[in-house]
Design an enzyme around this catalytic site. Sequence first.
Site, short mmCIF file in Angstrom:
data_model
loop_
_atom_site.label_atom_id
_atom_site.label_comp_id
_atom_site.label_asym_id
_atom_site.label_seq_id
_atom_site.Cartn_x
_atom_site.Cartn_y
_atom_site.Cartn_z
N CYS A 59 0.84 -1.20 0.00
CA CYS A 59 0.00 0.00 0.00
C CYS A 59 0.88 1.25 0.00
O CYS A 59 0.38 2.36 0.13
CB CYS A 59 -0.90 0.01 1.23
SG CYS A 59 0.02 0.13 2.77
N CYS A 62 4.90 1.75 3.94
CA CYS A 62 6.25 1.77 4.52
C CYS A 62 7.04 2.97 3.98
O CYS A 62 7.75 3.64 4.72
CB CYS A 62 6.97 0.46 4.23
SG CYS A 62 6.21 -0.95 5.06
N CYS A 154 4.52 -7.06 4.79
CA CYS A 154 4.23 -7.72 3.51
C CYS A 154 5.48 -8.32 2.89
O CYS A 154 5.40 -9.36 2.24
CB CYS A 154 3.59 -6.72 2.54
SG CYS A 154 2.07 -6.01 3.17
N CYS A 187 3.91 -3.24 10.57
CA CYS A 187 2.95 -2.70 9.60
C CYS A 187 2.50 -1.32 10.07
O CYS A 187 1.67 -1.21 10.96
CB CYS A 187 1.75 -3.64 9.49
SG CYS A 187 0.57 -3.18 8.23
N HIS A 225 4.93 -8.02 25.86
CA HIS A 225 4.15 -8.22 27.08
C HIS A 225 4.97 -7.92 28.35
O HIS A 225 4.42 -7.45 29.34
CB HIS A 225 3.69 -9.68 27.07
CG HIS A 225 2.84 -10.10 28.21
ND1 HIS A 225 1.58 -9.57 28.45
CD2 HIS A 225 3.05 -11.02 29.18
CE1 HIS A 225 1.07 -10.17 29.52
NE2 HIS A 225 1.93 -11.04 29.99
N CYS A 228 5.11 -3.95 28.71
CA CYS A 228 3.89 -3.22 28.39
C CYS A 228 3.46 -2.28 29.52
O CYS A 228 3.47 -2.67 30.69
CB CYS A 228 2.78 -4.22 28.10
SG CYS A 228 1.22 -3.42 27.73
N CYS A 252 -5.74 -4.12 30.69
CA CYS A 252 -5.04 -4.99 29.74
C CYS A 252 -5.97 -5.38 28.57
O CYS A 252 -7.17 -5.59 28.75
CB CYS A 252 -4.58 -6.24 30.48
SG CYS A 252 -3.99 -7.54 29.40
N CYS A 258 -5.17 -8.76 22.03
CA CYS A 258 -3.76 -8.36 22.09
C CYS A 258 -2.82 -9.56 21.92
O CYS A 258 -2.98 -10.58 22.58
CB CYS A 258 -3.46 -7.66 23.42
SG CYS A 258 -1.77 -7.03 23.46
N CYS A 267 8.56 -2.04 20.62
CA CYS A 267 7.54 -0.97 20.55
C CYS A 267 7.24 -0.33 21.90
O CYS A 267 6.96 0.87 21.97
CB CYS A 267 6.24 -1.52 19.95
SG CYS A 267 6.38 -1.99 18.23
N CYS A 279 0.82 1.55 19.70
CA CYS A 279 -0.52 0.96 19.62
C CYS A 279 -1.20 0.79 20.98
O CYS A 279 -2.29 1.33 21.22
CB CYS A 279 -0.45 -0.39 18.92
SG CYS A 279 0.40 -0.32 17.34
N CYS A 286 -2.18 -4.99 20.46
CA CYS A 286 -1.09 -5.30 19.53
C CYS A 286 -1.57 -6.39 18.58
O CYS A 286 -2.12 -7.40 19.01
CB CYS A 286 0.14 -5.79 20.32
SG CYS A 286 1.41 -6.50 19.25
N CYS A 289 2.28 -7.41 14.56
CA CYS A 289 2.71 -7.18 13.18
C CYS A 289 4.19 -7.44 12.93
O CYS A 289 4.62 -7.45 11.78
CB CYS A 289 2.32 -5.78 12.71
SG CYS A 289 3.28 -4.45 13.44
S1 SF4 Z 1 -2.14 -5.18 26.79
FE1 SF4 Z 1 -1.22 -6.94 25.71
S2 SF4 Z 1 1.01 -6.73 25.99
FE2 SF4 Z 1 -0.02 -5.37 27.47
S3 SF4 Z 1 -0.18 -6.59 29.35
FE3 SF4 Z 1 -2.10 -6.89 28.23
S4 SF4 Z 1 -1.73 -8.72 26.97
FE4 SF4 Z 1 0.26 -8.02 27.66
S1 SF4 Z 2 0.87 -4.05 16.41
FE1 SF4 Z 2 2.29 -4.63 18.09
S2 SF4 Z 2 4.26 -5.09 17.06
FE2 SF4 Z 2 2.97 -3.93 15.60
S3 SF4 Z 2 3.53 -1.78 15.90
FE3 SF4 Z 2 1.77 -2.15 17.24
S4 SF4 Z 2 2.65 -2.72 19.23
FE4 SF4 Z 2 4.29 -2.90 17.70
#
Ligand code: SF4
Ligand code: SF4
Length: 350
Positions: A59, A62, A154, A187, A225, A228, A252, A258, A267, A279, A286, A289
């Site tokens: 697309c 990137c 991709c 992505c 995780h 996070c 969470c 997620c 990230c 994200c 999440c 990606c």
């Molecule tokens: S939001 Fe996702 S990465 Fe964050 S604690 Fe919960 S399961 Fe884990």
């Molecule tokens: S989807 Fe997950 S791995 Fe992809 S940019 Fe968001 S937090 Fe990072």
Amino acid sequence: MDILKELVAKEINRRDFTKLCAAVAAVFGMPKAFSKDIAFAAENAMKKPAVIWLEGQDCAGCSESLLASINPSVAEIVLDTLSIRYHETIMAGSGYVAEKAREDTIKEGGYVLVVEGSIPTADDRFCMIAEKPFREILLETAKNAAVIIAVGSCATFSGGIPGATPSKGRGVTHFIKDKPVINLPSCPLKPSRLVATVMYFLASGKAPEMDKYGRPLAFYSTLLHENCPRRGHFERGEFVTDWNDSGQREYCLLLKGCKGPKTYTDCAQVWWNDGANFCINAGAPCSGCSQPEFYNVFSPLYEKQQTFNIGPNTTVNLDTVGRTMMGVAGAGVIVHGLGRLASKSNDEEE
Ligand code: SF4
Ligand code: SF4
């Protein structure tokens, strides 16, 4: 052209440039002295390495991510340090002129090949450029490249979203087996990763240390995780179950799909858009990606994974966990235990 003069013109002073080089060295775990090599490589304008940037089934997100980076000066450092010979989205030339530029660069050899987008496996006709299958273009361009960098979901692994379409798009490593490919999945592409990887390659002449999926360890060695910002709520068994409940805003996102417990990425430590956000902090689960399982295995993205891995041969059904949470005061402890086991399992798999 002297890159230092260009940097001055862009109001980037020597101190900022040195800091950038030191940051690149640090991100790859190199001694501080290595930043001098990076600076030297970037300043060595005469060598301006050629770049061919191919786009297959994509697309252009990137390319857009790099070019529209909040701190354009960083992207410009790379774009100005390199000589972009072929890039469908940004080059002025078109048709035969554009294709000739690519062919001439291939003859010269020793260029950086960046690939964005997937390559169809079901039928070549899903992606044709200048009346040629993109698969053939990739193979002939890869032949004389000094380094190949696949950017975005991709171009890596199972082809991201195009991988789930009838074209059955796949990533670069599906086609190129005889030379190393640096995979920078996500992505879209995270610009800072490409900037650092290119600068590292210019300075050292080699690829950075990578995991078994060809991802630089510098960006993809930690489990999301574990880092996070919502992890505390996971520990307490506080999960978002209703998007309309403002009381759950910080909870969470596991039950909303997620994939953080299965995703290796920086990230959570290095936020996107120059540290503006990422994200999960913005309220989106999440989607994993940066993992080979994206998109097919991890979809639908906003539905919880039915199962949670707690070992190579053991999985737990999240419905059972959910019901347990509703009725047991210590549910957080139970889920926390599962999370710990899942993290351990993922580490073992690596
Ligand atoms: S939001 Fe996702 S990465 Fe964050 S604690 Fe919960 S399961 Fe884990
Ligand atoms: S989807 Fe997950 S791995 Fe992809 S940019 Fe968001 S937090 Fe990072």
